[in-house]
Design a protein around this motif. Structure first.
Motif, mmCIF file in Angstrom:
data_model
loop_
_atom_site.group_PDB
_atom_site.id
_atom_site.type_symbol
_atom_site.label_atom_id
_atom_site.label_comp_id
_atom_site.label_asym_id
_atom_site.label_seq_id
_atom_site.Cartn_x
_atom_site.Cartn_y
_atom_site.Cartn_z
ATOM 1 N N SER A 1 0.841 -1.197 0.000
ATOM 2 C CA SER A 1 0.000 0.000 0.000
ATOM 3 C C SER A 1 0.876 1.246 0.000
ATOM 4 O O SER A 1 2.028 1.215 0.426
ATOM 5 N N GLN B 1 -3.425 3.917 1.393
ATOM 6 C CA GLN B 1 -4.090 3.520 0.153
ATOM 7 C C GLN B 1 -3.564 2.169 -0.324
ATOM 8 O O GLN B 1 -2.410 2.077 -0.732
ATOM 9 N N ARG C 1 -3.552 -5.888 -3.007
ATOM 10 C CA ARG C 1 -4.120 -6.441 -1.770
ATOM 11 C C ARG C 1 -3.646 -7.860 -1.523
ATOM 12 O O ARG C 1 -3.289 -8.218 -0.412
ATOM 13 N N ALA D 1 -5.382 -0.719 -10.969
ATOM 14 C CA ALA D 1 -5.712 -2.066 -10.515
ATOM 15 C C ALA D 1 -4.574 -2.658 -9.694
ATOM 16 O O ALA D 1 -4.762 -3.606 -8.948
ATOM 17 N N HIS E 1 -7.849 -6.785 -10.520
ATOM 18 C CA HIS E 1 -8.778 -5.694 -10.293
ATOM 19 C C HIS E 1 -8.739 -5.335 -8.821
ATOM 20 O O HIS E 1 -8.808 -6.203 -7.968
ATOM 21 N N LYS E 2 -8.613 -4.043 -8.539
ATOM 22 C CA LYS E 2 -8.540 -3.545 -7.159
ATOM 23 C C LYS E 2 -7.526 -4.332 -6.331
ATOM 24 O O LYS E 2 -7.786 -4.710 -5.195
ATOM 25 N N GLY E 3 -6.368 -4.600 -6.949
ATOM 26 C CA GLY E 3 -5.285 -5.230 -6.203
ATOM 27 C C GLY E 3 -5.421 -6.719 -5.978
ATOM 28 O O GLY E 3 -4.696 -7.287 -5.177
ATOM 29 N N LYS E 4 -6.383 -7.357 -6.669
ATOM 30 C CA LYS E 4 -6.531 -8.806 -6.506
ATOM 31 C C LYS E 4 -6.612 -9.486 -7.868
ATOM 32 O O LYS E 4 -7.096 -8.896 -8.825
ATOM 33 N N THR F 1 -14.123 -7.292 -13.909
ATOM 34 C CA THR F 1 -13.694 -6.110 -13.182
ATOM 35 C C THR F 1 -14.857 -5.243 -12.725
ATOM 36 O O THR F 1 -14.657 -4.262 -12.038
ATOM 37 N N GLU G 1 -17.538 -6.570 -8.597
ATOM 38 C CA GLU G 1 -17.587 -6.085 -7.231
ATOM 39 C C GLU G 1 -18.587 -4.944 -7.064
ATOM 40 O O GLU G 1 -19.395 -4.960 -6.158
ATOM 41 N N SER G 2 -18.527 -3.986 -8.002
ATOM 42 C CA SER G 2 -19.410 -2.842 -7.864
ATOM 43 C C SER G 2 -20.870 -3.255 -7.988
ATOM 44 O O SER G 2 -21.743 -2.676 -7.358
#
Lengths: 236, 314
Positions: free
Chosen positions: B10, B14, B18, B38, B205-208, B303, B306-307
């Motif tokens: 991080s 931030q 992940r 990402a 996506h988002k660190g995964k 991607t 999640e949202s």
């Protein structure tokens, strides 16, 4: 060693292909020539000590301007990423860059060799102080450049690096004056740390190992701090 | 050749990466795919030894990137995003400098520089200042720098960004030709690039890591699903929920304002029913068609999952 010299060579390339170095060299030579003329013409002395002292003062401004780009520019443009992902250690990068800056300063000093040469051709100067003066200037300037390099490793912006470096250098130069305010043990320590105190003897032709050790250990310590600063950057 | 396990990194508070794990076999070309932010570049920076990871481990050619960084860097060529170079050097001076710091013996430098110039099609600009070159040429100089010491592993962060179509093709062909001999990780936004050059894809996506497979498998995985594109004229705030409630519909996503992607089982054709339903409700049917599944859809689907979950929970 191979890596250090490769980086030194690159830094010298940057200096000689940038207008900043030429502007600095012009300013430096012009002011030195002017001081030399005044001393020799008006005082009628075949002596470089005033000129040398003056160069030491010009270095206060000159050195941070030479060193400001060393790390700041690499970080601003992102080339730091390529430099530090090559098989080069932080220590090699710091030493290479430091030697490049010292090389630049040495080149500027070499351009003033005609001044003592005039004295030798038209007068009878004491040769010893001439040599020791140049050695002193190189050590003093290297100490300043080390501080400037540390400042450059801390700031991404060249101007900020130059201002920070200048501030640190001026503070160390002025320590000798402030020393008189305090009582003896503190005064002695402050005076020992002052760049100014260690410089005077060189202009008089005195080569004292205490001064040599001061400058060399100071440079070593500040470069070590720069290595730590570069290493620490990674974690932000 | 490259082994990444549970990498976390991080920037301040931030999180950028992940939990990323994947591995790359020798000679393989791996595509690293993901939307902006990402964690692609961060992962690559960790592998290249520029950034340390907060936790997790990564090895390149058997060497740990944090404890044996120099050994890793000797075997690795890296092209960062936007190819940062020294504008005041000529191309050949620049490559010579990189040849030196990458430990190439002085006798071989001229020959290696020449080889890199030829490989990357930049022989004709070798005496030009880098600052005077166009973006495409600079990108190729960056690539030449990464290749100069014949590294076992190449890490290329968006190598074709900013190139013209001809240069893109040349660069892709070059990267393809590197496979087999070199192990390559290549990040990109451009999906066709992945199916054209890479043997395997990791989508993050988002660190995964959200998917890892060959481009073909990823596409066929989704082929069990039929997607219907639906566009309506009038504003219909409840349409998403209403469509989801229809029997046989698995998932609904909004692609644009008033455009929806309805997913059903492959063997179920709901087009007729959907059309009738939208017309009856008076939403104003504009378009209704079956969508072909491409790698792009896989990417978008993976991607955006999640949202959507967040949306349905809300």
């Amino acid at each position: 060693m191979h890596n250090i010299l490769a980086i030194t060579r690159k830094e010298l390339h940057h200096y000689f292909s940038s207008p900043i170095a030429y502007a600095l060299a012009t300013m430096f030579l012009f002011i030195n020539g002017f001081v030399f003329l005044m001393v020799v013409y008006f005082q009628q002395q075949a002596d470089m000590s005033v000129v040398t002292m003056n160069m030491g003062v010009i270095f206060l401004f000159l050195c941070p301007l030479i060193s400001m780009r060393l790390f700041s520019e690499e970080r601003r443009t992102g080339t730091m990423e390529l430099l530090m992902t090559a098989p080069v250690t932080e220590t090699q990068a710091v030493l290479g860059k430091f030697l490049g800056a010292v090389g630049m300063l040495a080149a500027m000093l070499a351009l003033t060799f005609h001044l003592p040469l005039f004295l030798i051709l038209f007068g009878k100067p004491d040769i010893g102080p001439l040599w020791s003066s140049y050695l002193g200037l190189l050590l003093l300037g290297s100490g300043y450049l080390a501080l400037g390099l540390l400042a450059s490793s801390l700031a991404k912006n060249q101007v900020v690096a130059a201002v920070t470096g200048f501030g640190m250098i001026l503070f160390l130069w002025l320590l000798s004056a402030s020393g008189d305010i305090f009582s003896p043990p503190v005064t002695d320590i402050l005076k020992y740390l002052s760049f100014f105190e260690h410089f005077g003897d060189f202009t008089k032709g005195v080569l004292d190992t205490r001064h040599l050790i001061f400058y060399l250990s100071f440079i070593g310590y500040v470069l070590y701090l720069s290595v730590l600063s570069i290493r620490n950057r990674k974690w932000r | 050749m490259i082994e990444v396990k549970n990498l976390v990194r991080s920037y301040g508070l931030q999180p950028a990466v992940r939990d990323i794990s994947f591995s790359v076999q020798e000679g393989e070309i791996l595509g690293f795919l993901g939307p902006n932010a990402a964690g692609k570049s961060t992962t690559m920076k960790i592998l290249a030894g520029f950034l340390p990871a907060n936790s997790g481990s990564a090895t390149v050619a058997g060497f740990d990137v944090s404890t044996q960084s120099i050994e890793v860097r000797k075997r690795l060529g890296y092209l960062p995003e936007n190819a940062p170079l020294y504008p005041d050097m000529t191309v050949s001076d620049y490559l010579k400098f990189h040849a030196r710091i990458k430990g190439i013996p002085s006798r071989q430098i001229t020959q290696k520089v020449q080889a890199a110039l030829e490989k990357c099609f930049i022989v004709e600009v070798k005496n030009k200042l880098i600052g005077k070159l166009s973006k495409g040429y600079r990108q190729r100089v960056g690539l030449a720098q990464a290749l100069i010491h014949d590294p076992q592993v190449l890490i290329l962060d968006e190598p074709t960004v900013g190139l013209d179509p001809v240069a893109i093709k040349e660069t892709r062909d070059l990267i393809k030709s590197l496979g087999g001999k070199h192990t390559v990780i290549l990040s990109t936004h451009i999906l066709p690039e992945v199916s054209m050059t890479c043997g395997r894809v990791v989508i993050i996506h988002k660190g995964k890591v959200v998917a890892e497979d060959t481009p073909e498998n990823l596409t066929t995985k989704l082929q069990g699903v039929r997607s219907i594109y639906l566009e309506v004229k009038n504003e219909a705030p409840n349409l998403l929920a209403e469509l989801s409630a229809i029997q046989g519909v698995n998932r609904v996503s909004i692609t644009q304002a008033q455009s929806y992607l309805v997913e059903t089982r492959q063997d179920l054709d709901l087009r007729d029913e959907l059309a009738r339903w939208v017309v009856n409700k008076g939403y104003g049917l504009i378009e209704l068609r079956t969508e072909k599944v491409s790698l792009e859809d896989v990417f978008v689907q993976l991607t955006t999952q999640e949202s959507e979950e967040e949306l349905t929970h809300a």
